[in-house]
Structure formats: structure tokens, C-alpha cells
Motif scaffolding. Sequence first.
Motif, PDB file in Angstrom:
ATOM      1  N   GLY A 264       0.803  -1.327  -0.120  1.00  0.00           N
ATOM      2  CA  GLY A 264       0.041  -0.088  -0.231  1.00  0.00           C
ATOM      3  C   GLY A 264       0.800   1.223   0.074  1.00  0.00           C
ATOM      4  N   PHE A 265       0.333   2.457   0.066  1.00  0.00           N
ATOM      5  CA  PHE A 265      -1.115   2.511   0.045  1.00  0.00           C
ATOM      6  C   PHE A 265      -1.526   3.123  -1.239  1.00  0.00           C
ATOM      7  N   PHE A 275      -5.216  -2.022  -8.165  1.00  0.00           N
ATOM      8  CA  PHE A 275      -5.010  -1.814  -9.621  1.00  0.00           C
ATOM      9  C   PHE A 275      -6.201  -2.302 -10.521  1.00  0.00           C
ATOM     10  N   THR A 276      -6.881  -1.622 -11.119  1.00  0.00           N
ATOM     11  CA  THR A 276      -8.228  -1.846 -11.523  1.00  0.00           C
ATOM     12  C   THR A 276      -7.827  -1.898 -13.063  1.00  0.00           C
ATOM     13  N   LEU A 277      -8.287  -3.271 -13.754  1.00  0.00           N
ATOM     14  CA  LEU A 277      -8.073  -3.707 -15.012  1.00  0.00           C
ATOM     15  C   LEU A 277      -9.397  -3.569 -15.907  1.00  0.00           C
ATOM     16  N   ARG A 299       6.227  -1.403 -10.808  1.00  0.00           N
ATOM     17  CA  ARG A 299       6.779  -1.428  -9.405  1.00  0.00           C
ATOM     18  C   ARG A 299       6.234  -2.163  -8.137  1.00  0.00           C
ATOM     19  N   ARG A 300       4.749  -2.120  -8.377  1.00  0.00           N
ATOM     20  CA  ARG A 300       4.037  -2.788  -7.300  1.00  0.00           C
ATOM     21  C   ARG A 300       4.352  -4.372  -7.517  1.00  0.00           C
ATOM     22  N   ILE A 332       5.057   1.873  -1.020  1.00  0.00           N
ATOM     23  CA  ILE A 332       6.207   2.325  -2.313  1.00  0.00           C
ATOM     24  C   ILE A 332       5.694   3.757  -2.451  1.00  0.00           C
ATOM     25  N   LEU A 333       6.699   4.564  -2.128  1.00  0.00           N
ATOM     26  CA  LEU A 333       6.645   5.995  -2.312  1.00  0.00           C
ATOM     27  C   LEU A 333       7.418   6.431  -3.586  1.00  0.00           C
TER      28      LEU A 333
END
Length: 525
Positions: A264-265, A275-277, A299-300, A332-333
Amino acid sequence: MRKLFLIPFLLPLLLACEQEDMVPEEPSARYPEDRLYHELIELGEKLDDPYTVANMQEAFTKVYPTKAGRVNLSATDYYMRFLPRDDDELSSLKEAGLYLMDHPMDYSILREGDYYRDPDVEEEEITWQYAVVPVDFVFPEGIRYELLDECFIAENLPSTKAVEGVDWARVEREAFILSGNEDMLETLTKAGSGVPEGRISIEDPDFCDGKPIGVAGIEVACNIFVKIATAYTDKDGYYRMNRSFSGKPRYRVVCKNQKGFNIGFNFILIPASVFTLGKADPEGVDYHVTQEKDPIFFRRCVVNNAAYDYYSRCTREDLDVSPPPADLRLWILDGLTCSSASMLHHGAFLENSILKEYLGAYLSLVELFLPDITIGPKGKDYAGIYKATQHELAHASHYVRAKNEFWDPYIRYVVQSFVLEGREAYGSGTKEGYGYCEVGEMWAYFLEESLYKDRYGGAMTSFGYSFWFCPDIFTYLYERGLSRGQLFRALNSEVCCVEDLKEQLLDLYPHMEDAIDQTFDYYGK
């Protein structure tokens, strides 16, 4: 805690919110049908949910008129929304086994996105969470909730109430027609409805000859209205749902891993990124992640795979190292190059005058959704993100063994090094508490280095060699016969400096006395 501890918490909203659009690499029925966005979901009109008891009863009556007078459908599920006040209440809903969505399920979607915020909810609060619960669900005490609809989902009908000779897929399709949602139905290659299955994949150019590999252990979810299915990908990225659909479901990848960690976040305060497909074939969707087309999701997925690999190797037969604690939270920033392992979610020290002074308004954000690990991926390729994640996970394993008794002064030293000395987080190695940093970073750089070599080959590359501490002490002993698990067992809460480390190693492994003495003498320790 690599490089900076403080900065990841100073500007999380500003730095973590790069918005990058993408288009699927190849048009295909197995790919999402729309252009994908990472921004706010834009809702359209409210729709008539075909799965309400009333709609399903009407459809049943039309398909089976001779049975209608003898069969009265009752709710199998409730369509609810919850308004948790804090992280604890949100966690209790997740622990109850609910799949939560931050937007209503019975609205059209004008533009897809990764998150939604109810405009009537204050910005600093958690937004409404929508879920489908069984009729016997025990609601957690104290959490505000509202019943939106009573629903009938045939797959959730108890066996004791089963009706023989009913084609529920046919009834479901009729309910879509009667509720004005006929345009959502699909002509399927299989009779009745489709069971979604597919693969989420990615490439690491420096591994496996650059061939596609799976995004491992990640959650894939899909829904049409209140009918929801979820599945985890296997180690090769393949998934298969446990129920069928008559129309095109909306697919989402939730960065919640089967191994027990969340990534997150997702801009709005949700512990796991989404992540919406968008809509895709009811028989499944495939998705190949690339850094060029979609760097955010890339990256995620790299962090996901790195953590999945790490957890998988934390066995007695392999690394013989304790896995990180359960329910680990990684942030993840995207705008940062530095990473950290503060372990705040698991109770490491936060409150002190220095943090309050420099966090300011962001202190409440950090307190609401405490991260354990932050990853700064800026400027890194797959291998770079992979090794940064391994480094922080090595810290998380150390935390399991050393506990807050070790971690609190460790964090304090890191913050004070940055704030008071004006240096990078490792400081000069002279201030109070430097020994905690010395031991912690020696271990993390060593394990990062050895795991990197395991994956990519080559010689041990001496990560962290330029600093005032000496990760090569671990490397030297490892090459002379002490396993990674044996070295790890020396890292208890009482080993607070390199002198303590030497004494502990001698106590544990007296047969290695000559090698241990030579190693520490060579590095001037």
C-alpha cells in the motif's frame, strides 16, 4: 533502514501519487477492454441490481412458472456498506473475511480508476467500504454500517435449501434482462456462464533470459454487481476463480499477497494497493506488466515478487531465517530513491519530540496507517527494486528476533542522525546508539547481497561496503562455513554493537573461534 528514515513520512501524499496512464500492449479479448487509469474512479448512474431477491424471484417465476408458487427465494447475502473510524476497525472487517471495495457495486463506471472517495466523507477519514456478507454474518461491534440490499446469489444458497432441477445461470441471465442490464450479458463459448482464469505476468530482463515470469501469490478479484469472486495467483502467476459469470466482470488486482503481506497505500488510506483492469471476458483476463507501459503497476509487482521470494525462502531447509511478522505493510513511495524498515505497524517507537516537530500534520497520517517498510523505487529497474526490497525484508526478519527492545533505539538513532547531524540516516557512527545501526545494517546489506547473488549470479558484490560499518564481516564468515541461519541466530535483542556480535558468535560457535577472531581483527573490530 537504507538512506533516509524521515523523508518517506514527510510528503507521502505528494510523492506517492504519480499518475501515469497506459494502454494494453496488444488488443485482445483476453485483455481489459478499456484504457486504464490510476486516478479516481468516476461513477455514473445507479443501476438496478439483478441479484436483489425481488429481481431474482421475478426471473425465477418467468423461467419456471410452474415452480413459482412453491419456491419463494430468500436472501443468501446482504449488500452492505461500512464506515470504519480507524485502522483497527478496518482491520477487523478484513479479519472477518470480507472483500471490501471503496466504491458502490451497483453504479455504472464512467471512467475506471484505482480508488474512490465518497464526497460526503471528510478527507482525513476512511471512506465507505462496500461488501457482501452472508445472512448469518456477525457484525463487529462499534462499526457503523448500513444495509443496502437483500440479495440472492445462487452459489451461496445452502445445500439444505437447494432446489432441484433449476438452471440458476439461466435465471441469472433473465434477471439481468428484467433489471435493464441485458447489455452486460455475454455470448459465451461455454454453456451458461464462464469461470474466469488467466495469468498475470512480468519480465525481469536479468533473470530467466528475460522470459515472462508470474506475478506470484497476488490477489485477483472480479465482480458484476454484488457477485464477487477472488483468487490468488500461483507461483507462476496463474489464477482460477471459484464461480462463473454470465457477463463481463470488472477485474482488479489487489496487492495483498497469499504470504501475508500487503503493498500500500493506494493514495486514499487503504492498507493494500488496488489496480483496476476494468471489464474483460467472463472466461478470464491475462495481463502482462511492463515498466514502459505501466511503471506504477510494474513497481508494485516487482516488490510483490521480491517479497514472495523472500517469504518462500524463510524455511529451515533454505535460509533458516525467521519470516517477517504477519500482516506486514509495505508502502511504495514512487518519488523517492530511499527505503526504510521502521516496523511502525508492529509497535516500533514513533512518539518523540523530533518526529512531532518534523512530521507536523503528517504525523496523524502515519499514526492512522502505520507502515512497516517503505520502498523508494525512483530510478531503479527490476533488479534494483528487487534488492532494495530484500534489504528491508532482512531488517524485518531481524525485527522478529530482536523485537522493539532493539528497534526503538535503532529508529531513534536513524532519525537523529538525519535531523541533528544533517547526514544520511547512518550518521557518522559516533553518536549514542550507533551500535544498533551498525549491527542492523551489516546484517541487511549482507543478506541483500547474498540473495542478489542467488538470483542473478556473479560474485558477492559488497553492498554497503562504502559505509563506516562492515557487512563484509558476515560475508567473510559465510564464505568460511557459517550459514545464513547460523549468523541470523546471533542477532538477539542484546546484540547492540559489533563487540556484542563477536561475543555472541563465539558463544554460539566455539568451533569457529579462529575464523571469527581473524575476521573481526581483519576489519578492525
